[in-house]
Design a protein around this motif. Structure first.
Motif, PDB file in Angstrom:
ATOM      1  N   ASN A 237      27.439  40.381  51.615  1.00 42.10           N
ATOM      2  CA  ASN A 237      28.221  40.433  52.855  1.00 42.10           C
ATOM      3  C   ASN A 237      28.821  39.068  53.128  1.00 42.10           C
ATOM      4  OD1 ASN A 237      29.397  41.070  55.287  1.00 42.10           O
ATOM      5  ND2 ASN A 237      27.487  41.077  56.461  1.00 42.10           N
ATOM      6  N   GLY A 241      28.879  39.010  60.658  1.00 41.88           N
ATOM      7  CA  GLY A 241      27.626  39.576  61.099  1.00 41.88           C
ATOM      8  C   GLY A 241      27.879  40.812  61.935  1.00 41.88           C
ATOM      9  N   ASP A 246      21.400  44.089  59.699  1.00 39.04           N
ATOM     10  CA  ASP A 246      20.471  43.152  59.052  1.00 39.04           C
ATOM     11  C   ASP A 246      19.053  43.711  58.978  1.00 39.04           C
ATOM     12  OD1 ASP A 246      22.565  41.447  58.733  1.00 39.04           O
ATOM     13  OD2 ASP A 246      21.898  39.953  60.198  1.00 39.04           O
ATOM     14  N   LEU A 263      23.861  37.067  51.386  1.00 35.46           N
ATOM     15  CA  LEU A 263      24.412  37.135  52.741  1.00 35.46           C
ATOM     16  C   LEU A 263      24.902  35.765  53.189  1.00 35.46           C
ATOM     17  CD1 LEU A 263      21.562  39.271  54.393  1.00 35.46           C
ATOM     18  CD2 LEU A 263      23.671  40.105  53.301  1.00 35.46           C
ATOM     19  N   TYR A 266      25.594  36.866  59.635  1.00 36.16           N
ATOM     20  CA  TYR A 266      24.423  37.529  60.220  1.00 36.16           C
ATOM     21  C   TYR A 266      24.734  37.978  61.646  1.00 36.16           C
ATOM     22  CZ  TYR A 266      22.692  34.687  56.423  1.00 36.16           C
ATOM     23  OH  TYR A 266      22.548  34.109  55.196  1.00 36.16           O
ATOM     24  N   GLU A 267      24.033  38.996  62.075  1.00 32.38           N
ATOM     25  CA  GLU A 267      24.094  39.382  63.479  1.00 32.38           C
ATOM     26  C   GLU A 267      23.404  38.310  64.314  1.00 32.38           C
ATOM     27  OE1 GLU A 267      23.649  43.717  64.423  1.00 32.38           O
ATOM     28  OE2 GLU A 267      22.538  43.691  62.526  1.00 32.38           O
ATOM     29  N   GLU A 269      24.096  35.203  64.617  1.00 29.62           N
ATOM     30  CA  GLU A 269      23.954  33.868  64.017  1.00 29.62           C
ATOM     31  C   GLU A 269      24.260  32.786  65.063  1.00 29.62           C
ATOM     32  OE1 GLU A 269      28.089  32.966  61.750  1.00 29.62           O
ATOM     33  OE2 GLU A 269      26.902  34.549  60.807  1.00 29.62           O
ATOM     34  N   VAL A 272      18.776  34.198  62.308  1.00 24.00           N
ATOM     35  CA  VAL A 272      18.738  35.098  61.160  1.00 24.00           C
ATOM     36  C   VAL A 272      17.538  36.017  61.317  1.00 24.00           C
ATOM     37  CG1 VAL A 272      18.539  35.242  58.637  1.00 24.00           C
ATOM     38  CG2 VAL A 272      19.846  33.377  59.680  1.00 24.00           C
ATOM     39  N   HIS A 273      17.709  37.290  61.000  1.00 23.06           N
ATOM     40  CA  HIS A 273      16.617  38.257  61.129  1.00 23.06           C
ATOM     41  C   HIS A 273      15.384  37.720  60.403  1.00 23.06           C
ATOM     42  CE1 HIS A 273      14.406  41.996  61.062  1.00 23.06           C
ATOM     43  NE2 HIS A 273      15.364  42.588  61.764  1.00 23.06           N
ATOM     44  N   LEU A 276      14.432  38.945  56.891  1.00 24.75           N
ATOM     45  CA  LEU A 276      15.241  38.473  55.766  1.00 24.75           C
ATOM     46  C   LEU A 276      14.707  37.152  55.233  1.00 24.75           C
ATOM     47  CD1 LEU A 276      18.840  39.288  57.067  1.00 24.75           C
ATOM     48  CD2 LEU A 276      17.651  40.411  55.171  1.00 24.75           C
ATOM     49  N   LEU A 284      20.458  33.562  50.899  1.00 24.74           N
ATOM     50  CA  LEU A 284      20.970  33.359  52.255  1.00 24.74           C
ATOM     51  C   LEU A 284      21.779  32.069  52.318  1.00 24.74           C
ATOM     52  CD1 LEU A 284      17.642  34.168  54.151  1.00 24.74           C
ATOM     53  CD2 LEU A 284      19.534  35.743  53.660  1.00 24.74           C
ATOM     54  N   HIS A 287      26.821  30.719  56.569  1.00 29.74           N
ATOM     55  CA  HIS A 287      28.230  30.936  56.920  1.00 29.74           C
ATOM     56  C   HIS A 287      29.116  29.818  56.345  1.00 29.74           C
ATOM     57  CE1 HIS A 287      30.898  33.096  60.094  1.00 29.74           C
ATOM     58  NE2 HIS A 287      31.620  32.716  59.038  1.00 29.74           N
TER      59      HIS A 287
END
Length: 333
Positions: A237, A241, A246, A263, A266-267, A269, A272-273, A276, A284, A287
């Motif tokens: 991805n 996010g 995630d 990735l 992230y949702e 961000e 980070v989940h 993960l 990871l 961004h």
């Protein structure tokens, strides 16, 4: 303009600022990499005609209320889901972005994540750094990953970045399929085959997500879609996010479907989940899709050009909400 417009630069982007900005505007710059807190931001927004932001700045109705003179929000990013464009449009504020200059750097990062995830680079490097290798030595079945050359690549979102990724796939002798809102003309498809999303997930050995974020693409890849992927496949991805769920990808990685992920977004961000973070089969990145010296410098220069064009009465090259031009507030602080 009878007076020099006032511009807020929300954080340190490049130093020194371009002369075309400092010579044309009264510039207030937050000379830190961190965002201003809300009180300081709102105080410094008063009287501003333009503001230059990055992807980490959340531009909302509170910003607009604090800056009644604002004419343009220029973001040094391709994506603009950090900006409430509808609120800006209602307030007569132009929004501009920097789409074209990010294509190659982002496509390259997508390939980096495909390769690193498929070949287990992150986990094997952590193992090496831990000091485990000298004590155990080399083994024939160590760190076996997935092939990339000669496999099938699925691209979800065949815009400029998706097309650049497809062109790079030719060097790996890959079959490329893609899913888009509609098929592209053959000349743009770079030899890729249009398929449904379900078929793409079922057939691809490596899936890369490159769609813009919107309510329509929120959790486009969730638990149901992940369950359709091949066991051992790779998911990457580099979109935004929220396009990928995630929590669902963390659960799916534990089950091996897909077998690996890379990735960059992230949702929520920079958070980070946490699940993960605990997994070994995901690479990871923070961004960094556009994080090259040349790309980031060009992005900032284009953001400055967009901002100045808007304030000096010219139509910016990369305008997100052109309907604002009908209000005729452009260039009139």
């Amino acid at each position: 303009m009878d007076e020099m417009p006032r511009v807020l630069v929300t954080r340190r982007f490049v130093t020194p600022l371009p002369a075309m900005l400092t010579q044309s505007c009264v510039v207030d710059i937050n000379d830190r990499h961190e965002a201003l807190d809300a009180a300081a931001l709102h105080a410094r927004l008063r009287g501003c005609h333009g503001v230059l932001v990055g992807a980490g700045d959340r531009v909302d109705a509170g910003w607009l209320a604090a800056a009644p003179s604002l004419r343009v929000v220029s973001t040094a990013s391709m994506g603009f889901n950090h900006i409430d464009v509808a609120a800006c449009t209602r307030a007569g504020v132009l929004v501009t972005n920097t789409p074209d200059v990010v294509v190659d750097a982002t496509a390259d990062l997508g390939w980096l994540l495909i390769m690193a995830a498929a070949r287990r680079l992150g986990a094997s490097e952590r193992w090496l750094r831990s000091g485990a290798w000298p004590g155990r030595g080399w083994r024939f079945d160590d760190w076996l990953g997935a092939d990339v050359s000669g496999t099938t690549l699925g691209i979800v979102g065949m815009g400029r970045i998706g097309q650049a990724i497809a062109r790079r796939a030719a060097g790996f002798r890959m079959r490329v399929c893609y899913h888009n809102r509609k098929p592209l003309p053959d000349a743009q498809a770079a030899g890729a085959q249009y398929v449904s999303l379900e078929a793409l997930l079922r057939e691809a050995d490596h899936v890369i997500v490159v769609v813009p974020y919107s309510p329509a693409t929120h959790h486009l890849i969730g638990a149901r879609e992940l369950a359709r992927m091949k066991p051992g496949a790779t998911l990457v991805n580099i979109a935004r996010g929220g396009v990928v769920d995630d929590g669902a990808i963390a659960e799916a990685l534990r089950a091996g479907r897909p077998g690996a992920a890379g990735l960059d977004v992230y949702e929520g961000e920079p958070e980070v989940h946490p699940e993960l973070l605990a997994l070994e089969n995901v690479v990871l990145a923070p961004h960094i899709g556009t994080a090259t010296v040349a790309t980031r410098s060009t992005m900032f220069s284009l953001a400055v050009r967009n901002l100045l064009d808007a304030m000096q009465g010219r139509r910016p090259a990369h305008l997100v909400n052109p309907e604002v031009l009908a209000t005729e507030r452009i260039g009139d602080p």
